[in-house]
Enzyme design. Sequence first.
Site, PDB file in Angstrom:
ATOM      1  N   THR A 115     -19.648  29.969 -11.035  1.00 17.46           N
ATOM      2  CA  THR A 115     -19.554  28.635 -11.214  1.00 17.46           C
ATOM      3  C   THR A 115     -20.834  27.947 -11.394  1.00 17.46           C
ATOM      4  O   THR A 115     -21.664  28.270 -10.731  1.00 17.46           O
ATOM      5  CB  THR A 115     -18.672  28.006 -10.291  1.00 17.46           C
ATOM      6  N   ASP A 116     -20.742  26.658 -11.939  1.00 22.96           N
ATOM      7  CA  ASP A 116     -21.972  25.794 -12.053  1.00 22.96           C
ATOM      8  C   ASP A 116     -21.731  24.681 -10.866  1.00 22.96           C
ATOM      9  O   ASP A 116     -20.932  24.767 -10.118  1.00 22.96           O
ATOM     10  CB  ASP A 116     -22.147  25.368 -13.390  1.00 22.96           C
ATOM     11  N   LEU A 117     -22.450  23.577 -11.010  1.00 16.01           N
ATOM     12  CA  LEU A 117     -22.446  22.352 -10.102  1.00 16.01           C
ATOM     13  C   LEU A 117     -21.461  21.828  -9.951  1.00 16.01           C
ATOM     14  O   LEU A 117     -20.690  21.599  -8.776  1.00 16.01           O
ATOM     15  CB  LEU A 117     -23.904  21.755 -10.223  1.00 16.01           C
ATOM     16  N   SER A 118     -20.397  22.158 -11.161  1.00 15.28           N
ATOM     17  CA  SER A 118     -19.184  21.247 -11.248  1.00 15.28           C
ATOM     18  C   SER A 118     -17.947  21.943 -10.740  1.00 15.28           C
ATOM     19  O   SER A 118     -16.992  21.478 -10.915  1.00 15.28           O
ATOM     20  CB  SER A 118     -19.271  20.564 -12.468  1.00 15.28           C
TER      21      SER A 118
END
Length: 155
Positions: free
Chosen positions: A30-33
């Site tokens: 996953t990314d930061l969001s």
Amino acid sequence: MTVEGQDQPAQGRFEGAAHLFAVRVYFEDTDLSGVVYHANYLRYMERARSDMLRVAGIDQRAHFEGGGGAYAIADLAIRYRAPARLDDALLVESRVVAARGASVVIHQTVRRGAELLTDATVTAALVGPDGRPRRQPAAWIDRFRSLVLQGEDTP
């Protein structure tokens, strides 16, 4: 103590002409969001394609080690439709849609349950050690074409 056949990586399966490969979304995906980073869908699809070839009886490693070359992605078209999130259980479906002398075209989807998240069409070309396209072994082409024909019967 490890028992023969246990502690092996999960392996996908064929249902008719479709190869199904389950994956889980981990934090690293996953990314930061909190959604799956776009490039990771390509990783899921790569794992599914490699597994599909293995289950179909195509030994890429032996072919490579014997000097026959390896597959390289020659073309890729992908569409992102909805995000996957941490801990989602996903299913990658792969279907051979065409087999040519030196390449195979595979359509892949990534779903969460019935929801389509991503789909792509990938062309993998067999290239020799010199980097030039090389004809696939006849048995591989036959296997791919049998999957294409089998898939044509699927509604």
